[in-house]
Enzyme design. Structure first.
Site, mmCIF file in Angstrom:
data_model
loop_
_atom_site.group_PDB
_atom_site.id
_atom_site.type_symbol
_atom_site.label_atom_id
_atom_site.label_comp_id
_atom_site.label_asym_id
_atom_site.label_seq_id
_atom_site.Cartn_x
_atom_site.Cartn_y
_atom_site.Cartn_z
ATOM 1 N N ARG A 74 53.210 70.763 67.792
ATOM 2 C CA ARG A 74 53.710 70.994 66.609
ATOM 3 C C ARG A 74 55.281 70.610 66.544
ATOM 4 N NH1 ARG A 74 49.398 71.729 65.267
ATOM 5 N NH2 ARG A 74 48.165 73.740 64.505
ATOM 6 N N GLU A 102 56.720 68.977 57.877
ATOM 7 C CA GLU A 102 55.681 67.936 57.479
ATOM 8 C C GLU A 102 55.439 68.296 56.119
ATOM 9 O OE1 GLU A 102 52.386 68.557 59.982
ATOM 10 O OE2 GLU A 102 53.608 67.841 61.526
ATOM 11 N N HIS A 107 50.361 63.752 61.837
ATOM 12 C CA HIS A 107 49.420 64.824 61.934
ATOM 13 C C HIS A 107 48.206 64.493 61.804
ATOM 14 C CE1 HIS A 107 49.799 69.594 62.686
ATOM 15 N NE2 HIS A 107 48.743 68.838 63.255
HETATM 16 O O1 LIG Z 1 46.973 70.596 64.324
HETATM 17 C C1 LIG Z 1 45.902 70.749 64.595
HETATM 18 C C2 LIG Z 1 45.075 71.829 64.741
HETATM 19 O O2 LIG Z 1 45.972 72.893 65.041
HETATM 20 O O3 LIG Z 1 43.889 71.962 64.539
#
Ligand SMILES: O=CC(=O)O
Length: 313
Positions: A232, A261, A279
């Site tokens: 993250r 983001e 992401h």
């Molecule tokens: O970032 C992606 C997730 O947490 O599935």
């Protein structure tokens, strides 16, 4: 189950939306503006929330849904869900572990290779027609580089396995040592950063791991070091990362996640030693369908009073 109202918090996958619509009374939060209209019409009917990495279920949403029984997250990460509140209120929580592990680990490998071998910069070099004017400069060998992993859970272990196949010595930092592996353990992330060439962030985002990669860790990694983040954005102190890259105190970075983001610090756009992804760690057709299936199966299990497949709370 079409009398059961399920709330989707933001657009996720068309497949998931269709599966939900086929089974439940589906309500889409993003279809309501202003949001007060949504709460006026629906708050007492919603029994399940399907959230994701963008909008999960925070305290405000949970408190506004008095009939909420389950939050089934279309993500493995749980940082957008107020787990404590769910626990207090007896609301069940599920996520989508395992099915996305390979994809996220593959992206980590892709970023490591892209940064060390300058894959994206090479691509730009060819497209700009620069090759006929001279060869591309030398890059760095990835095979055999020391890889340090922050968090040796499912995804961290899958990255370790892949990097081992490239002949990379693996070390890791986590809260406790994992007796089942032979990888070198560091009980302190600074020591891990000092002793690796590529530091990969693969742990869950919690209060303890927020900004776990700070200036001290970045400086320990040093001007030849590379940071890879597939966890993250908030694992990393982003302004510190940006200034370390701009000042040459860090060798490079491969990022799939950011603190705000979809905003990405613009200072990074001009840096050739940085590879940026939006992401997309688990965003393959195959995996997103498998994640959607897991969301549905958890909801069905809950409403049929069967054991949940991937319970968190
Ligand atoms: O970032 C992606 C997730 O947490 O599935």
């Amino acid at each position: 189950m079409d009398s059961i109202t399920v709330l989707m918090t933001s657009p996720m996958s068309d497949y998931l939306e269709k599966q939900l619509k086929d089974r439940f009374n589906l309500v889409k939060l993003w279809a309501y503006s202003p949001k007060t209209d949504f709460f006026k019409h629906n708050s007492h009917s919603i029994r399940a929330v399907v959230g994701n990495t963008k909008i999960g279920a925070d305290a405000e949403l949970i408190d506004s849904l008095p009939e909420l029984e389950i939050v089934s997250s279309y993500s493995v990460g749980l940082d957008k869900i107020d787990l404590r509140k769910c626990q207090e209120k007896g609301i069940r929580v599920t996520n989508t572990p395992d099915v996305l592990t390979d994809d996220v680990a593959d992206v980590a490998m892709g970023l490591m290779l892209a940064v060390t071998r300058r894959v994206c910069e090479c691509d730009r070099f060819v497209r700009r027609g620069l090759w006929p004017k001279g060869d591309f400069r030398l890059t760095n060998k990835f095979s055999g580089m020391q890889v340090g992993i922050v968090g040796l859970g499912r995804i961290g272990s899958a990255i370790a396995k892949r990097a081992e196949a490239f002949g990379c010595p693996i070390s890791y930092y986590s809260r406790s040592e994992k007796p089942e592996t032979n990888y070198k353990y560091f009980s302190n992330i600074i020591d891990l950063a000092v002793n690796c060439q590529i530091l990969v962030v693969a742990c869950a985002l919690t209060e303890e791991t927020h900004h776990i990669v700070n200036r001290e860790v970045i400086d320990a990694l040093g001007p030849e070091g590379i940071l890879i983040n597939i966890g993250r954005g908030s694992h990393v102190d982003e302004p510190e990362l940006v200034s370390a890259l701009l000042e040459g105190r860090l060798g490079g970075a491969g990022l799939d996640v950011y603190e705000n983001e979809p905003e990405v610090p613009e200072q990074l756009f001009g840096l050739e030693n940085v590879v940026l992804m939006p992401h997309v760690g688990s965003d393959t057709v195959e995996t997103t369908d498998a994640m959607a299936d897991l969301v549905i199966k958890n909801l069905e299990a809950h409403f049929l009073k069967k054991p949940l497949l991937t319970p968190v709370v």
